[in-house]
Write a protein that holds these residues in place. Structure first.
Motif, PDB file in Angstrom:
ATOM      1  N   GLU A  31     -43.737  -6.997  33.375  1.00  0.00           N
ATOM      2  CA  GLU A  31     -43.523  -6.996  31.923  1.00  0.00           C
ATOM      3  C   GLU A  31     -42.141  -6.457  31.543  1.00  0.00           C
ATOM      4  OE1 GLU A  31     -46.844  -5.413  29.635  1.00  0.00           O
ATOM      5  OE2 GLU A  31     -45.772  -5.805  27.791  1.00  0.00           O
ATOM      6  N   SER A  54     -42.707  -3.843  37.798  1.00  0.00           N
ATOM      7  CA  SER A  54     -43.480  -4.103  36.594  1.00  0.00           C
ATOM      8  C   SER A  54     -42.963  -5.397  35.970  1.00  0.00           C
ATOM      9  CB  SER A  54     -43.287  -2.921  35.644  1.00  0.00           C
ATOM     10  OG  SER A  54     -43.927  -3.188  34.429  1.00  0.00           O
ATOM     11  N   ILE A  69     -48.357 -13.854  32.518  1.00  0.00           N
ATOM     12  CA  ILE A  69     -47.179 -13.232  33.165  1.00  0.00           C
ATOM     13  C   ILE A  69     -47.243 -13.485  34.675  1.00  0.00           C
ATOM     14  CG2 ILE A  69     -45.974 -11.049  33.655  1.00  0.00           C
ATOM     15  CD1 ILE A  69     -47.077  -9.933  31.024  1.00  0.00           C
ATOM     16  N   SER A  85     -48.539  -6.511  36.604  1.00  0.00           N
ATOM     17  CA  SER A  85     -48.222  -7.566  35.624  1.00  0.00           C
ATOM     18  C   SER A  85     -47.886  -6.979  34.276  1.00  0.00           C
ATOM     19  CB  SER A  85     -49.410  -8.508  35.433  1.00  0.00           C
ATOM     20  OG  SER A  85     -49.683  -9.190  36.607  1.00  0.00           O
ATOM     21  N   THR A  86     -48.580  -5.921  33.909  1.00  0.00           N
ATOM     22  CA  THR A  86     -48.413  -5.348  32.569  1.00  0.00           C
ATOM     23  C   THR A  86     -47.993  -3.879  32.692  1.00  0.00           C
ATOM     24  OG1 THR A  86     -50.804  -5.103  32.609  1.00  0.00           O
ATOM     25  CG2 THR A  86     -49.923  -6.908  31.294  1.00  0.00           C
ATOM     26  N   LYS A  87     -47.592  -3.297  31.555  1.00  0.00           N
ATOM     27  CA  LYS A  87     -46.949  -1.987  31.696  1.00  0.00           C
ATOM     28  C   LYS A  87     -47.815  -0.798  31.278  1.00  0.00           C
ATOM     29  CE  LYS A  87     -44.506  -2.272  27.369  1.00  0.00           C
ATOM     30  NZ  LYS A  87     -43.367  -1.999  26.597  1.00  0.00           N
TER      31      LYS A  87
END
Ligand SMILES: Cc1cc2nc3c(=O)[nH]c(=O)nc-3n(C[C@H](O)[C@H](O)[C@H](O)COP(=O)(O)O)c2cc1C
Length: 174
Positions: A39, A37, A91, A9-11
């Motif tokens: 994001e 990814s 996200i 979900s996030t980087k």
């Protein structure tokens, strides 16, 4: 050959966790794994009015189509996502809403698919794991009971990490 999709979900730390998981599966035969990814993608906030606008042109946002096709062609899913405010990050919630609308049947992306939930969060991420597990079950997925958890204070226990991934591997590769 089985397709494994790892969704970050996030980087930052969750993306790193996704890469560590991919490295584990790269050593296994007959598994093709990839990481996306969220994001990094252009994923507009799902709103019914926005969906209506896209539907008028018989389309969905390009990056939603990209995620949808990756999900539909996968045999198993691994989710790496942080806990936000005791729940699922926006996200991830957003992408689930879009996928449920962009597929023919709302459960098509998730139904009968093996899923493993992983998190790198500030704390133990337990509320995210519980909440997201309920959601994936509702969507028809087979969610593994164990999860991989990394926190700001506690790094991964490598033998536990490998044992959970091996069990997951056995579930979707048989
Ligand atoms: C809006 C927001 C809410 C958060 N809420 C929680 C929380 O409820 N529980 C928790 O353990 N960590 C919480 N965190 C911390 C994130 O889980 C942590 O920073 C995580 O490592 C972020 O993932 P990343 O490194 O992949 O970006 C929150 C962070 C943000 C930005």
């Amino acid at each position: 050959m089985k397709n494994l999709l790892i969704i970050s979900s996030t980087k930052n730390s969750n993306f790193q966790l996704s890469q560590e998981i991919k490295s584990f599966f790269d050593k296994k035969e007959n598994i093709s794994s990839s990481v996306i990814s969220l994001e990094e993608l252009d994923l507009p906030l799902f709103k019914p009015s926005l969906e209506e606008n896209f539907k008028k042109n018989n389309s969905f946002p390009i990056d939603i189509e990209k995620v949808k096709n990756k999900i539909l062609s996968s045999d198993a899913l691994i989710w790496c996502s942080p806990e936000y405010n005791g729940g699922v990050s926006p996200i991830l919630t957003n992408v689930i809403a879009w996928i449920s609308r962009a597929t023919e049947d709302w459960k098509d992306g998730f139904k009968d698919k093996h899923s493993l939930i992983c998190t790198s969060s500030g704390g133990n991420g337990l509320n995210f794991i519980k909440g997201f597990s309920l959601q994936l079950n509702y969507l028809g997925s087979h969610v593994m009971e164990e999860s991989i958890v990394k926190t700001k204070k506690k790094d991964l226990n490598i033998s536990e990490f490998e044992s959970i991934l091996l069990k997951f591997h056995a579930k979707f590769s048989s």
